[in-house]
Design an enzyme around this catalytic site. Structure first.
Site, PDB file in Angstrom:
ATOM      1  N   ASP A 196     -17.347  -4.462  -7.921  1.00  0.00           N
ATOM      2  CA  ASP A 196     -17.000  -5.023  -7.680  1.00  0.00           C
ATOM      3  C   ASP A 196     -17.846  -6.548  -7.349  1.00  0.00           C
ATOM      4  O   ASP A 196     -17.107  -7.668  -7.123  1.00  0.00           O
ATOM      5  CB  ASP A 196     -17.100  -4.699  -5.847  1.00  0.00           C
ATOM      6  CG  ASP A 196     -15.588  -3.380  -6.328  1.00  0.00           C
ATOM      7  OD1 ASP A 196     -15.022  -3.320  -6.796  1.00  0.00           O
ATOM      8  OD2 ASP A 196     -15.462  -2.875  -5.183  1.00  0.00           O
TER       9      ASP A 196
ATOM     10  N   ARG B  51     -11.653   9.001 -12.355  1.00  0.00           N
ATOM     11  CA  ARG B  51     -11.915   9.733 -12.306  1.00  0.00           C
ATOM     12  C   ARG B  51     -10.207  10.925 -11.291  1.00  0.00           C
ATOM     13  O   ARG B  51      -9.653   9.709 -11.093  1.00  0.00           O
ATOM     14  CB  ARG B  51     -12.785  10.081 -10.868  1.00  0.00           C
ATOM     15  CG  ARG B  51     -12.419  11.617 -10.164  1.00  0.00           C
ATOM     16  CD  ARG B  51     -13.998  11.482  -9.060  1.00  0.00           C
ATOM     17  NE  ARG B  51     -13.526  11.270  -7.878  1.00  0.00           N
ATOM     18  CZ  ARG B  51     -13.749  10.954  -6.956  1.00  0.00           C
ATOM     19  NH1 ARG B  51     -14.618  11.110  -6.601  1.00  0.00           N
ATOM     20  NH2 ARG B  51     -13.169  10.559  -5.842  1.00  0.00           N
TER      21      ARG B  51
ATOM     22  N   ASP C  97     -21.473  -1.607  -5.356  1.00  0.00           N
ATOM     23  CA  ASP C  97     -20.352  -1.146  -6.858  1.00  0.00           C
ATOM     24  C   ASP C  97     -20.431  -2.645  -7.376  1.00  0.00           C
ATOM     25  O   ASP C  97     -19.944  -3.924  -7.398  1.00  0.00           O
ATOM     26  CB  ASP C  97     -19.388  -1.418  -5.817  1.00  0.00           C
ATOM     27  CG  ASP C  97     -17.644  -1.120  -7.060  1.00  0.00           C
ATOM     28  OD1 ASP C  97     -18.208  -1.876  -7.822  1.00  0.00           O
ATOM     29  OD2 ASP C  97     -17.472   0.035  -6.925  1.00  0.00           O
TER      30      ASP C  97
END
Length: 245
Positions: A240, A139, A237
Site C-alpha cells: 500500500d 489467503r 503495509d
C-alpha cells in the site's frame, strides 16, 4: 503473540568502526537469530537511517519509494555475493593479466505479487536483461490458508539460480508456498535465495528450518508479531505504501 510479550529490542551504537562509541548514536538494530542460512545485512548507520525513513508513518510515498529502493539495492548486492563463481582471468588495457572470477550459471527473479514486484527494479539495476517470473498467492477467506492463484515462470527456471522477492516476511505462509511452487518446477532448494527487507523472528525461523538448504537475505529481523500477525514495530503495509498511499 501479544505486543506485551515481545522481547526488548536490541540497541547498539551505529557508525564507522573508527569512531569511539561515545561519538556514535544509539539505535535499535536487528534481532540476531541462530539459523545459519539467514544472512542479515550489516547494521550500518546508513542502513538504519534508511530503515528509519521507511518506518516513519509521516514519510510520504515518493520518499518511501526512494529509500526502499536503496535498501532493495543493498539486498540484491548481498544476494549476488551468494551466487557461485569460477576463476576467470582477463587481460587489462595495459596488457597485464588479472586473475578474477565470473558468475557461474544463469539467474532470474521471481516476485511474490504484488509487494514483491517493488523489488524487480533493484534486481534489474544490478543484472542486465534478467528474466522475471511472478507468483500470486492470497489467503483463502474460508480456510485462512495461503492459496496459489497464478504463476508465470521462465520455462528453463529449473536451470537457473532464483532470487525470490518479497519485502515482508511475517508468518511466512506465502513465501513457503512460493518455494514449494519453485521446487515443483524443478528448482533445487539450494538454488533459491529469498530477499526481503523486514522479517519477523517467527517467520525467519520457520522459513529457515523448513528449507535448510535455501538462503534468506534480509535487512532486518524485527521484534515479533502481534495478535493480528503484523510485524512489529514494522512499517505498515509495504504494498500500500509503495503503490497507493
Amino acid at each position: 503473540m501479544s505486543s506485551e510479550s515481545h522481547p526488548e529490542a536490541p540497541s547498539q551504537s551505529v557508525g564507522p568502526e573508527y569512531q569511539p562509541a561515545t561519538q556514535k548514536p544509539k539505535a535499535t538494530v536487528s534481532t540476531v537469530i541462530p539459523q545459519s542460512n539467514v544472512t542479515i545485512l550489516p547494521q550500518t548507520s546508513q542502513l538504519i537511517a534508511l530503515l528509519t525513513m521507511i518506518r516513519d508513518k509521516n514519510t510520504g510515498r515518493a520518499d518511501f519509494i526512494f529509500y526502499s529502493n536503496r535498501i532493495i539495492r543493498l539486498l540484491v548486492e548481498e544476494g549476488l555475493n551468494h551466487l557461485p563463481t569460477v576463476e576467470h582471468s582477463i587481460t587489462t588495457p595495459v596488457g597485464q593479466t588479472y586473475s578474477g572470477v565470473k558468475f557461474e550459471g544463469k539467474i532470474c527473479g521471481v516476485s511474490i505479487m504484488r509487494a514483491g514486484e517493488s523489488m524487480e527494479e533493484g534486481l534489474r539495476n544490478c543484472c542486465r536483461s534478467v528474466r522475471i517470473g511472478k507468483i500470486l498467492i492470497q489467503r483463502d477467506e474460508e480456510t485462512s490458508k495461503p492459496k496459489l492463484y497464478y504463476d508465470k515462470l521462465p520455462e528453463d527456471i529449473a536451470d537457473r539460480w532464483v532470487m525470490l522477492l518479497d519485502p515482508m516476511l511475517a508468518t511466512g505462509g506465502s513465501a513457503l508456498m512460493a518455494v514449494d511452487v519453485l521446487k515443483s518446477r524443478g528448482v533445487p532448494e539450494d538454488h533459491i535465495l529469498f530477499l526481503n527487507l523486514i522479517a519477523s523472528p517467527e517467520g525467519a525461523k520457520n522459513f529457515a528450518e523448513r528449507f535448510p538448504k535455501l538462503r534468506v537475505v534480509t535487512a532486518f529481523v524485527d521484534q515479533g508479531l502481534d495478535e493480528k500477525n503484523y510485524i512489529v514495530p514494522g512499517l505498515g503495509d509495504f504494498g500500500d505504501r509503495f503503490y497507493t498511499m
